[in-house]
Scaffold this motif. Structure first.
Motif, PDB file in Angstrom:
ATOM      1  N   HIS A   1      38.830  39.679  38.771  1.00  0.00           N
ATOM      2  CA  HIS A   1      38.177  38.381  38.589  1.00  0.00           C
ATOM      3  C   HIS A   1      39.159  37.232  38.866  1.00  0.00           C
ATOM      4  CE1 HIS A   1      34.942  40.702  36.782  1.00  0.00           C
ATOM      5  NE2 HIS A   1      35.829  41.253  35.972  1.00  0.00           N
ATOM      6  N   ASN A   2      40.132  37.500  39.728  1.00  0.00           N
ATOM      7  CA  ASN A   2      41.150  36.508  40.110  1.00  0.00           C
ATOM      8  C   ASN A   2      41.980  36.035  38.914  1.00  0.00           C
ATOM      9  OD1 ASN A   2      40.507  36.406  42.924  1.00  0.00           O
ATOM     10  ND2 ASN A   2      38.684  35.199  42.405  1.00  0.00           N
ATOM     11  N   GLU A   3      42.132  36.906  37.919  1.00  0.00           N
ATOM     12  CA  GLU A   3      42.959  36.578  36.748  1.00  0.00           C
ATOM     13  C   GLU A   3      44.115  37.576  36.670  1.00  0.00           C
ATOM     14  OE1 GLU A   3      42.440  35.444  32.039  1.00  0.00           O
ATOM     15  OE2 GLU A   3      41.131  36.983  32.886  1.00  0.00           O
ATOM     16  N   LEU A   4      45.325  37.082  36.801  1.00  0.00           N
ATOM     17  CA  LEU A   4      46.480  37.970  36.741  1.00  0.00           C
ATOM     18  C   LEU A   4      46.850  38.334  35.310  1.00  0.00           C
ATOM     19  CD1 LEU A   4      48.835  36.418  39.455  1.00  0.00           C
ATOM     20  CD2 LEU A   4      47.525  38.549  39.594  1.00  0.00           C
TER      21      LEU A   4
ATOM     22  N   HIS B   1      45.877  36.688  31.156  1.00  0.00           N
ATOM     23  CA  HIS B   1      44.812  36.687  30.155  1.00  0.00           C
ATOM     24  C   HIS B   1      44.720  35.298  29.537  1.00  0.00           C
ATOM     25  CE1 HIS B   1      48.634  37.892  28.240  1.00  0.00           C
ATOM     26  NE2 HIS B   1      48.269  37.052  27.303  1.00  0.00           N
ATOM     27  N   GLY B   2      43.639  35.068  28.809  1.00  0.00           N
ATOM     28  CA  GLY B   2      43.496  33.810  28.086  1.00  0.00           C
ATOM     29  C   GLY B   2      42.545  32.820  28.736  1.00  0.00           C
ATOM     30  N   TYR B   3      42.076  33.114  29.956  1.00  0.00           N
ATOM     31  CA  TYR B   3      41.170  32.185  30.651  1.00  0.00           C
ATOM     32  C   TYR B   3      39.728  32.670  30.609  1.00  0.00           C
ATOM     33  CZ  TYR B   3      45.457  30.102  32.434  1.00  0.00           C
ATOM     34  OH  TYR B   3      46.676  29.495  32.530  1.00  0.00           O
ATOM     35  N   PHE B   4      39.522  33.954  30.903  1.00  0.00           N
ATOM     36  CA  PHE B   4      38.179  34.517  30.974  1.00  0.00           C
ATOM     37  C   PHE B   4      37.988  35.573  29.886  1.00  0.00           C
ATOM     38  CE2 PHE B   4      39.233  33.689  35.604  1.00  0.00           C
ATOM     39  CZ  PHE B   4      38.621  32.444  35.623  1.00  0.00           C
ATOM     40  N   CYS B   5      36.746  36.037  29.752  1.00  0.00           N
ATOM     41  CA  CYS B   5      36.428  37.031  28.725  1.00  0.00           C
ATOM     42  C   CYS B   5      35.727  38.242  29.325  1.00  0.00           C
ATOM     43  CB  CYS B   5      35.573  36.407  27.619  1.00  0.00           C
ATOM     44  SG  CYS B   5      36.476  35.262  26.572  1.00  0.00           S
ATOM     45  N   TYR B   6      36.219  38.716  30.447  1.00  0.00           N
ATOM     46  CA  TYR B   6      35.734  39.962  31.018  1.00  0.00           C
ATOM     47  C   TYR B   6      36.349  41.146  30.264  1.00  0.00           C
ATOM     48  CZ  TYR B   6      34.183  37.117  34.993  1.00  0.00           C
ATOM     49  OH  TYR B   6      33.568  36.189  35.794  1.00  0.00           O
ATOM     50  N   ASP B   7      35.799  42.340  30.518  1.00  0.00           N
ATOM     51  CA  ASP B   7      36.315  43.536  29.859  1.00  0.00           C
ATOM     52  C   ASP B   7      37.806  43.741  30.100  1.00  0.00           C
ATOM     53  OD1 ASP B   7      33.786  43.992  28.956  1.00  0.00           O
ATOM     54  OD2 ASP B   7      33.558  45.969  29.878  1.00  0.00           O
ATOM     55  N   SER B   8      38.298  43.320  31.255  1.00  0.00           N
ATOM     56  CA  SER B   8      39.707  43.523  31.577  1.00  0.00           C
ATOM     57  C   SER B   8      40.637  42.928  30.535  1.00  0.00           C
ATOM     58  CB  SER B   8      40.029  42.928  32.951  1.00  0.00           C
ATOM     59  OG  SER B   8      39.622  41.567  33.019  1.00  0.00           O
TER      60      SER B   8
END
Length: 294
Positions: A269-272, A274-281
């Motif tokens: 999700h273009n996130e290296l 953490h702390g920005y999005f709330c996907y399962d990753s």
């Protein structure tokens, strides 16, 4: 056994129920004053591994993982398949672990500028009132004392991680072997105490990655090599810690919980990070509990 835990990171709530049943004389009239390894666990060990995705452990199906210690703990205990953090940042998530209150309730939403409201009770405070000796051993600047995270602990060991960060992704940290040695030393010193609550926070899987050389070699050329090598190194240090507890006759007399505060984006999700999005990753994290038969 495999269990499902959907929703908030309520380690404190789950553990609280187990602790009440295991340690409250009124709830267990058949438990003797001095429990043995044949009765209920006397001690509680909560280990939170920072930035640990559930799907990068062998017991959660990651074929490339080298996590035999954690996998064995899961095999002997209970693994929660769907367990999610309520907030993908270190301090807010750990405050939920130790209070059972979501970030909406305790209102701590960053690692630096907020603190836990005084009216919210913590798990170590409640356990201390119930006769537990309480100790915490943390590995990073984001878990330093001063936010309220230290409340209820007889010792809150954050030595060496109090200096401000010197740059992006350069959070002062202490390696797993050093933090686990201090935790083991404390447990050995207090081994004759009737009840122990030991909270351990390990930071190694957090970026930037600097795994042990042999682990780095094993994962060289594989996807997310540095991340998985750090996890493997942490698993090995946990094995040494558990062996020490066995030699002290503490391991079989403890409820041991392995969890995390959040995961890691690893480019999804273009996130290296953490702390920005709330996907399962970044929200799907492990929860493993292992205790002696009651």
């Amino acid at each position: 056994p495999v269990w499902t835990s959907i929703g908030l990171l309520l380690v404190a709530g789950i553990v609280g129920v187990l602790v009440f049943r295991a340690f409250n004389p009124a709830a267990n009239t058949d438990v003797p004053d001095k429990p043995s390894a044949l009765d209920h666990p006397r001690h509680l060990i909560l280990i939170s591994i920072d930035t640990l995705r559930a799907d990068h452990l062998g017991c959660y199906g990651h074929g490339a993982a080298q996590t035999p210690v954690i996998d064995k703990l899961a095999l002997e205990g209970a693994l929660f398949e769907r367990h999610y953090t309520c907030y993908p940042l270190t301090l807010p998530s750990h405050l939920t672990q130790l209070t059972g209150v979501s970030s909406l309730g305790h209102r701590v939403r960053d690692n630096l500028y907020h603190s836990l409201p005084e009216q919210i009770a913590t798990l170590p405070e409640q356990l201390a009132k119930s006769g537990f000796s309480t100790g915490a051993f943390v590995s990073a600047f984001t878990m330093r004392s001063g936010s309220g995270i230290e409340r209820g602990f007889g010792i809150y060991d954050d030595e060496g991680v109090h200096s401000p960060p010197s740059g992006k992704l350069t959070i002062p940290e202490r390696p797993a072997h050093a933090t686990l040695k201090r935790a083991g030393d404390w447990m050995e010193k207090h081994r004759s105490d009737s009840r122990l609550f030991c909270f351990v926070h390990l930071f190694d899987p957090h970026a930037p990655y600097d795994p042990p050389a042999d682990m780095a070699a094993k994962f060289q050329g594989k996807p997310h090599a540095g991340y998985d090598a750090e996890i493997a190194g942490t698993d090995r240090e946990l094995g040494k810690f558990f062996e020490r507890l066995r030699s002290l006759e503490l391991f079989e007399n403890a409820l041991i919980v392995i969890t995390a505060d959040h995961g890691e984006g690893l480019g999804e999700h273009n996130e290296l990070s953490h702390g920005y999005f709330c996907y399962d990753s970044t929200t799907h994290i492990p929860l493993i509990m292992r205790a002696i038969p009651a």
